[in-house]
Design a protein around this motif. Structure first.
Motif, short mmCIF file in Angstrom:
data_model
loop_
_atom_site.label_atom_id
_atom_site.label_comp_id
_atom_site.label_asym_id
_atom_site.label_seq_id
_atom_site.Cartn_x
_atom_site.Cartn_y
_atom_site.Cartn_z
N ALA A 1 -20.92 -34.00 -24.91
CA ALA A 1 -21.49 -33.27 -23.78
C ALA A 1 -20.80 -33.64 -22.47
CB ALA A 1 -22.99 -33.54 -23.68
N GLY A 2 -19.53 -34.01 -22.58
CA GLY A 2 -18.77 -34.34 -21.37
C GLY A 2 -18.23 -33.08 -20.71
N VAL A 3 -17.17 -33.24 -19.95
CA VAL A 3 -16.62 -32.12 -19.19
C VAL A 3 -16.29 -30.93 -20.08
CG1 VAL A 3 -14.69 -31.38 -17.75
CG2 VAL A 3 -15.70 -33.63 -17.37
N MET A 4 -15.57 -31.18 -21.17
CA MET A 4 -15.16 -30.09 -22.05
C MET A 4 -16.33 -29.57 -22.89
SD MET A 4 -12.07 -29.42 -21.34
CE MET A 4 -11.53 -28.37 -22.68
N GLY A 5 -17.13 -30.47 -23.43
CA GLY A 5 -18.23 -30.08 -24.30
C GLY A 5 -19.23 -29.18 -23.62
N LYS A 6 -19.61 -29.54 -22.41
CA LYS A 6 -20.59 -28.70 -21.71
C LYS A 6 -20.00 -27.34 -21.35
CE LYS A 6 -19.67 -30.63 -17.11
NZ LYS A 6 -20.12 -31.59 -16.08
N GLY A 7 -18.69 -27.31 -21.06
CA GLY A 7 -18.03 -26.05 -20.78
C GLY A 7 -17.98 -25.15 -21.99
N VAL A 8 -17.67 -25.75 -23.15
CA VAL A 8 -17.64 -25.00 -24.41
C VAL A 8 -19.03 -24.45 -24.73
CG1 VAL A 8 -17.36 -25.24 -26.91
CG2 VAL A 8 -15.66 -26.22 -25.37
N ALA A 9 -20.06 -25.30 -24.59
CA ALA A 9 -21.43 -24.87 -24.86
C ALA A 9 -21.82 -23.69 -23.97
CB ALA A 9 -22.39 -26.04 -24.65
N GLN A 10 -21.49 -23.78 -22.70
CA GLN A 10 -21.82 -22.72 -21.75
C GLN A 10 -21.11 -21.42 -22.11
OE1 GLN A 10 -21.52 -23.84 -17.61
NE2 GLN A 10 -21.14 -21.75 -16.94
N ARG A 11 -19.84 -21.51 -22.47
CA ARG A 11 -19.05 -20.32 -22.79
C ARG A 11 -19.66 -19.57 -23.98
NH1 ARG A 11 -13.93 -18.15 -20.67
NH2 ARG A 11 -13.68 -16.27 -21.89
N PHE A 12 -19.94 -20.28 -25.06
CA PHE A 12 -20.44 -19.61 -26.26
C PHE A 12 -21.88 -19.13 -26.08
CE2 PHE A 12 -16.68 -21.54 -27.99
CZ PHE A 12 -16.26 -20.60 -28.92
N ALA A 13 -22.68 -19.89 -25.35
CA ALA A 13 -24.06 -19.46 -25.09
C ALA A 13 -24.09 -18.19 -24.26
CB ALA A 13 -24.84 -20.57 -24.38
N LYS A 14 -23.18 -18.06 -23.33
CA LYS A 14 -23.11 -16.86 -22.49
C LYS A 14 -22.87 -15.62 -23.33
CE LYS A 14 -20.31 -14.63 -18.91
NZ LYS A 14 -19.06 -14.70 -18.12
N TYR A 15 -22.13 -15.77 -24.43
CA TYR A 15 -21.81 -14.62 -25.27
C TYR A 15 -22.79 -14.45 -26.43
CZ TYR A 15 -17.50 -13.79 -22.73
OH TYR A 15 -16.59 -13.48 -21.75
N GLY A 16 -23.94 -15.10 -26.33
CA GLY A 16 -25.01 -14.87 -27.27
C GLY A 16 -25.07 -15.76 -28.49
N TYR A 17 -24.18 -16.71 -28.60
CA TYR A 17 -24.21 -17.63 -29.73
C TYR A 17 -25.33 -18.65 -29.57
CZ TYR A 17 -19.73 -15.93 -31.47
OH TYR A 17 -18.73 -15.15 -31.99
N SER A 18 -25.89 -19.07 -30.69
CA SER A 18 -26.87 -20.14 -30.70
C SER A 18 -26.10 -21.46 -30.74
CB SER A 18 -27.77 -20.02 -31.93
OG SER A 18 -28.67 -21.11 -32.01
N VAL A 19 -26.20 -22.24 -29.68
CA VAL A 19 -25.39 -23.45 -29.52
C VAL A 19 -26.26 -24.69 -29.64
CG1 VAL A 19 -23.91 -24.76 -27.95
CG2 VAL A 19 -23.75 -22.25 -28.02
N MET A 20 -25.82 -25.62 -30.48
CA MET A 20 -26.49 -26.91 -30.62
C MET A 20 -25.59 -27.98 -30.00
SD MET A 20 -27.67 -26.41 -34.58
CE MET A 20 -26.08 -25.70 -35.01
#
Length: 279
Positions: free
Chosen positions: A10-29
């Motif tokens: 959940a660092g710089v890259m992880g939170k960015g990845v989570a945000q990107r996929f969640a924005k496009y409707g993916y269920s992110v864990m």
């Protein structure tokens, strides 16, 4: 959209990845072994979305946030269709992560290793299913960078390549696919720039602002190498250079002493509120 994405780190890259996929409707864990990192990540994602929604009225902040769930155990990733790993650029840490995943993932789960420099073939060997491991080097900041470098391990299957290509296209990320090599293309080049720029500061040739200005105005880049170092994290840059130095045994990757000193002082860039610049 019913695809489930596990994001480890959940660092710089992880939170960015989570945000990107969640924005496009993916269920992110989103998983991290540091509760504080998880708390900070969700708070920063929310603030970033709120800021963007001021300029993009179509952005539904609450819907995006509801697509992100915080988890604390690897077992909760057992239903993930894709797992995107973003932990520290230290091989022993990554090895431990993949070994914990061996017995809990779906049989067709695909790993996306978001590593800076560690060879994908080696990471694949940790999983026991190297055909389902592929490197995807997302660009920072992930929510707004529409490009990634995809790296094929020696045993990455065509099915994995095809599915990951579809996944990236679904979140509007274009990519170039390259073969495995420590540092790949982007980081073998970018880390030389960042390291050499640090040496110029260390030697007193110019200050950080001058170097970045020359780089931007002469070469037309949006960011200079030292601004980029601060964005990535000075500690991450050092870790990546150490991997490159170990892999190639080439003195051109020798870490600038200034970078080591900055890490020792906690001056890790934006995340530490101070690096080559003050934040």
């Amino acid at each position: 959209m019913n695809k489930r994405i596990g994001v480890i780190g959940a660092g710089v890259m992880g939170k960015g990845v989570a945000q990107r996929f969640a924005k496009y409707g993916y269920s992110v864990m989103l998983l991290d072994n540091d509760p504080e990192a998880l708390k900070n990540a969700t708070g920063e994602i929310f603030r970033d979305l709120k800021m963007k929604s001021m300029f993009d009225k179509s952005l539904k902040v609450q819907e995006v946030m509801e697509n992100i769930s915080i988890i604390r155990k690897y077992e909760e990733l057992q239903d993930a269709d894709f797992i995107i790993e973003n932990v520290y650029e230290k091989e022993e840490v990554k090895k431990e992560v993949y070994e914990q995943l061996k017995d809990i993932k779906k049989t067709d789960c695909i790993y996306l290793a978001n590593t800076s420099c560690i060879p994908i073939t080696r990471i694949g060997a940790y999983t026991g299913t190297p055909e389902r491991v592929i490197g995807v080097h997302f660009m920072n900041p992930v929510p707004i960078k529409n490009f990634a470098e995809v790296i094929l391990g020696k045993k990455t299957s065509q099915n994995t390549i095809d599915k990951v290509g579809e996944l990236l296209h679904s979140v509007e990320i274009s990519f170039e696919t390259v073969n495995d090599s420590a540092g790949f293309v982007s980081n073998r080049l970018s880390h030389l720039f960042m390291n050499e720029a640090a040496f110029l500061v260390y030697e007193g040739v110019a200050d950080a602002k001058q170097i970045d200005n020359i780089f931007k105005k002469a070469f037309g880049h949006k960011m200079g190498p030292l601004e980029t170092s601060d964005l990535i994290g000075i500690d991450t840059v050092v870790d990546s250079l150490e991997v490159l130095y170990k892999e190639y045994e080439d003195p051109k990757f020798r870490v600038c002493p200034l970078l080591r000193r900055m890490v020792e002082m906690g001056e890790t860039g934006r995340k530490g509120k101070k690096g080559f610049y003050q934040y």
